[in-house]
Design a protein around this motif. Structure first.
Motif, PDB file in Angstrom:
ATOM      1  N   LEU A 556       0.859  -1.192   0.000  1.00 27.40           N
ATOM      2  CA  LEU A 556       0.000   0.000   0.000  1.00 27.40           C
ATOM      3  C   LEU A 556       0.894   1.240   0.000  1.00 27.40           C
ATOM      4  CD1 LEU A 556      -1.623  -2.198   2.111  1.00 27.40           C
ATOM      5  CD2 LEU A 556      -3.369  -0.460   1.672  1.00 27.40           C
ATOM      6  N   GLU A 557       0.369   2.348  -0.570  1.00 27.43           N
ATOM      7  CA  GLU A 557       1.170   3.559  -0.717  1.00 27.43           C
ATOM      8  C   GLU A 557       0.402   4.794  -0.217  1.00 27.43           C
ATOM      9  OE1 GLU A 557       2.362   3.882  -4.755  1.00 27.43           O
ATOM     10  OE2 GLU A 557       3.624   2.056  -4.697  1.00 27.43           O
ATOM     11  N   TYR A 558       1.167   5.799   0.284  1.00 29.81           N
ATOM     12  CA  TYR A 558       0.579   7.058   0.745  1.00 29.81           C
ATOM     13  C   TYR A 558       0.628   8.044  -0.412  1.00 29.81           C
ATOM     14  CZ  TYR A 558      -0.151  11.364   3.398  1.00 29.81           C
ATOM     15  OH  TYR A 558      -0.648  12.562   3.855  1.00 29.81           O
ATOM     16  N   VAL A 559      -0.506   8.732  -0.675  1.00 26.86           N
ATOM     17  CA  VAL A 559      -0.575   9.593  -1.868  1.00 26.86           C
ATOM     18  C   VAL A 559      -1.099  10.995  -1.561  1.00 26.86           C
ATOM     19  CG1 VAL A 559      -0.889   7.624  -3.426  1.00 26.86           C
ATOM     20  CG2 VAL A 559      -2.904   8.725  -2.414  1.00 26.86           C
ATOM     21  N   ALA A 560      -1.264  11.374  -0.241  1.00 29.26           N
ATOM     22  CA  ALA A 560      -1.910  12.661   0.074  1.00 29.26           C
ATOM     23  C   ALA A 560      -0.944  13.618   0.750  1.00 29.26           C
ATOM     24  CB  ALA A 560      -3.132  12.437   0.953  1.00 29.26           C
ATOM     25  N   THR A 561       0.191  13.840   0.149  1.00 25.60           N
ATOM     26  CA  THR A 561       1.178  14.737   0.762  1.00 25.60           C
ATOM     27  C   THR A 561       0.687  16.180   0.846  1.00 25.60           C
ATOM     28  OG1 THR A 561       2.199  15.000  -1.422  1.00 25.60           O
ATOM     29  CG2 THR A 561       3.125  13.329   0.052  1.00 25.60           C
ATOM     30  N   GLU A 562      -0.170  16.570  -0.095  1.00 23.38           N
ATOM     31  CA  GLU A 562      -0.675  17.942  -0.049  1.00 23.38           C
ATOM     32  C   GLU A 562      -1.655  18.173   1.105  1.00 23.38           C
ATOM     33  OE1 GLU A 562      -3.426  15.755  -2.932  1.00 23.38           O
ATOM     34  OE2 GLU A 562      -1.325  15.703  -2.278  1.00 23.38           O
ATOM     35  N   VAL A 563      -2.253  17.069   1.560  1.00 22.82           N
ATOM     36  CA  VAL A 563      -3.158  17.182   2.715  1.00 22.82           C
ATOM     37  C   VAL A 563      -2.331  17.276   4.006  1.00 22.82           C
ATOM     38  CG1 VAL A 563      -4.999  16.061   4.025  1.00 22.82           C
ATOM     39  CG2 VAL A 563      -4.966  15.922   1.516  1.00 22.82           C
ATOM     40  N   GLY A 564      -1.320  16.448   4.077  1.00 21.27           N
ATOM     41  CA  GLY A 564      -0.419  16.499   5.218  1.00 21.27           C
ATOM     42  C   GLY A 564      -1.018  15.905   6.495  1.00 21.27           C
ATOM     43  N   GLU A 565      -0.404  16.282   7.617  1.00 21.36           N
ATOM     44  CA  GLU A 565      -0.817  15.752   8.923  1.00 21.36           C
ATOM     45  C   GLU A 565      -2.078  16.464   9.409  1.00 21.36           C
ATOM     46  OE1 GLU A 565       1.128  15.202  13.423  1.00 21.36           O
ATOM     47  OE2 GLU A 565       2.319  16.005  11.773  1.00 21.36           O
ATOM     48  N   PHE A 566      -2.892  15.712  10.101  1.00 20.59           N
ATOM     49  CA  PHE A 566      -4.134  16.303  10.637  1.00 20.59           C
ATOM     50  C   PHE A 566      -3.796  17.347  11.705  1.00 20.59           C
ATOM     51  CE2 PHE A 566      -7.384  16.326  14.006  1.00 20.59           C
ATOM     52  CZ  PHE A 566      -8.458  16.840  13.285  1.00 20.59           C
TER      53      PHE A 566
END
Length: 588
Positions: A556-566
């Motif tokens: 599985l891969e992470y793809v939401a770098t523009e969202v970032g940390e909550f």
């Protein structure tokens, strides 16, 4: 022969003249007159004896009062010594009184030995009642009854005379002896009988007096203990007066001997009373000085304590301000404070212990009133504190509810942004992510964050934070943590993996593991993250899904770098509970 005190001689002369004028010239008449005169002397001596006894009682009462006054300052060596001396004097006086009592009883006793005088009871500081009872039992004396008088016409007393200065003057003429006096034969017979009985009574009285002096010697007692017993005895029965009757004596010589004995007993009582009075006066002076010194010292200490208490109270009142339920308590406190300030600022009288003690009591009363007023302020203030804290609790509860709603909305917005990023990158991550330094498989240590739930594994910061959040949700649902088999992979590690799995491993330098954007997991963890990962920015790439170009259910891969940390909304600043300014008062 007993000499009658000078003031009584005119009275006796008058009796003689009246008798002579009435024709009483016989031997029998002369004997009757002599007897009358002698009995009168005995009655006068008995009266003096009663006065001296009362004077001793008064001295003992005064001694008790002085001793009680000195009780609070016996720590003074001078006062303590004076108390002991006065106690010794009262014990000696009680012993003297008992001895005098025995002598008086013997002197005024009837011919058959019955007592006609009640025992002397010292109203203060006397020997214990048990000592007195034992002495009476030993001596055979009766303290309750007087000898009865068979014929009132034969009783000779001073009731028929009026005191003029120091002289007793008959109110009426002496009655003629022709009718009142017995016949010479009867008188002689009566005289012989009375003389024999009187001799026996005198012998008994001497024996009783010796026994009384030996057995009834009072034991020293504490002033307070002795007085309690004697006061109880005094309240039970008052001391009756000494009674002397005409038929008490065998003849004029017997009456004069009784008068002499009573006079001697009176002198002993007079001396004892003087001794007790002198020591009482001495103790009174010493006690007054000690009481004054103590009162002044206590007043100074009380002033210091009051000033300290008032200073502390003033600070607390200043902190209280107007934060009270009832403003009236502040006015009451101001009044009490002003009164206390007045009490501690005035000069104390230094010459009168009574005045000093009165001022000390007034100061104590002012201190109590000040403390009570301060207590009322405290109660009103703390009631205000409770009310205010209840209102603050309601405000805080509303603020926390609003915050929780904001957090929920923020999480929903965060999840929506992650889902949008996942929808746009269904085939996984591509390219170098933001926030990293170095090349694929050769990222710097500062570009990666370790995973708290999976020791030895690390990812790009955004990816690590998102997977931590996903693990929290997984743990809340299953009670287990996500299980990883691979995360960031160095270039050398990618070379080894490619060699081991040439058909599935990417070319070294091109794998998303080298960017810290991919993980390999066990089956359960991979299945859960594939189904729920979009909420956190994780996706199971299409190429790795069943039917894809290279199916890998574990990848599985992470793809939401523009969202970032909550990032949660800022927490509200809650109102703190107020505390009473008196909270530490109980520890002072």
């Amino acid at each position: 022969m007993f000499n009658l005190p000078h003031p009584h001689r005119p009275f006796i002369a008058t009796v003689a003249i009246v008798c002579f004028g009435s024709g009483i010239v016989g031997a029998h008449s002369a004997h009757a007159i002599d007897t009358h005169v002698a009995v009168t002397e005995a009655q006068a001596a008995a009266k003096v004896y009663e006065e001296r006894r009362q004077k001793l009682d008064a001295a003992l009462s005064e001694a008790e009062a002085v001793s009680q006054q000195a009780a609070s300052v016996t720590e003074s060596e001078d006062v303590a010594t004076a108390v002991d001396v006065l106690q010794d004097a009262t014990v000696r006086a009680a012993s003297t009184a008992r001895t005098a009592e025995s002598a008086a009883v013997a002197a005024a006793g009837t011919a058959d030995g019955d007592d006609v005088v009640a025992p002397i009871t010292a109203t203060t500081m006397s020997p214990s009642p048990q000592v007195t009872a034992d002495a009476d039992a030993e001596s055979g004396e009766s303290t309750d009854e007087a000898s009865p008088v068979e014929d009132e016409s034969e009783q000779i007393s001073t009731e028929g005379a009026t005191a003029v200065g120091n002289t007793l003057t008959p109110e009426d003429d002496v009655p003629a002896t022709d009718d009142a006096s017995p016949s010479p034969d009867d008188a002689a017979s009566s005289s012989d009988t009375e003389t024999d009985a009187d001799a026996d009574a005198d012998a008994d009285a001497d024996t009783d007096t010796d026994a009384d002096a030996t057995e009834a010697e009072p034991t020293p007692t504490a002033i307070g203990d002795a007085s309690a017993a004697s006061v109880e005895a005094t309240e039970a029965q008052a001391d009756p007066e000494l009674v002397v009757n005409s038929d008490t004596f065998a003849g004029p010589d017997d009456a004069r001997a009784a008068a002499a004995s009573l006079t001697a007993a009176s002198e002993e009582l007079e001396s004892a009373a003087a001794s007790v009075a002198a020591e009482a006066r001495r103790l009174e002076v010493l006690a007054e000085d000690a009481l004054l010194t103590k009162a002044l010292s206590d007043f100074d200490a009380a002033v210091t304590d009051a000033q300290d208490a008032a200073a502390d109270a003033d600070e607390r009142i200043a902190e209280v301000g107007d934060r009270v339920v009832d403003p009236e308590v502040l006015s009451s406190y101001a009044t009490a404070r002003a009164n206390l300030r007045s009490m501690v600022s005035t000069t104390l009288e230094t010459h009168d212990s009574s005045a000093a003690l009165t001022r000390l009591e007034a100061l104590h009363a002012a201190v109590v009133a000040h403390a009570d007023a301060l207590g009322a302020v405290r109660a009103s203030h703390e009631e205000w504190i409770d009310t205010e804290n209840a209102a603050r609790a309601e405000k805080n509860e509303a603020a926390e509810a609003a915050y929780e709603a904001e957090v929920a909305q923020a999480r929903e917005d965060y999840a929506a942004a992650n889902r949008a990023a996942v929808a746009a990158r269904q085939n996984g991550w591509s390219g170098q992510p933001s926030g990293v330094s170095g090349s694929n498989g050769r990222l710097t240590a500062g570009s990666l964050d370790s995973l708290d739930f999976a020791s030895g594994h690390s990812l790009q910061r955004d990816a690590a934070a998102a997977l931590e959040a996903a693990d929290d949700a997984y743990y809340a649902e299953t009670g287990r943590h996500l299980s990883l088999t691979d995360s960031y992979r160095s270039y050398a590690s990618q070379v080894r993996t490619r060699a081991a799995k040439p058909g599935t491993a990417a070319v070294p330098g091109t794998s998303n593991h080298g960017w810290g954007m991919a993980v390999d997991m066990d089956y359960a963890s991979a299945q859960w993250l594939a189904a729920n990962g979009a909420e956190f920015g994780w996706v199971h790439p299409t190429w790795a899904r069943p039917g894809g170009s290279k199916p890998e259910w574990w990848h599985l891969e992470y793809v939401a770098t523009e969202v970032g940390e909550f990032e949660a909304p800022d927490e509200p600043t809650l109102l703190k509970d107020l505390v009473s300014v008196f909270d530490d008062a109980d520890d002072d």
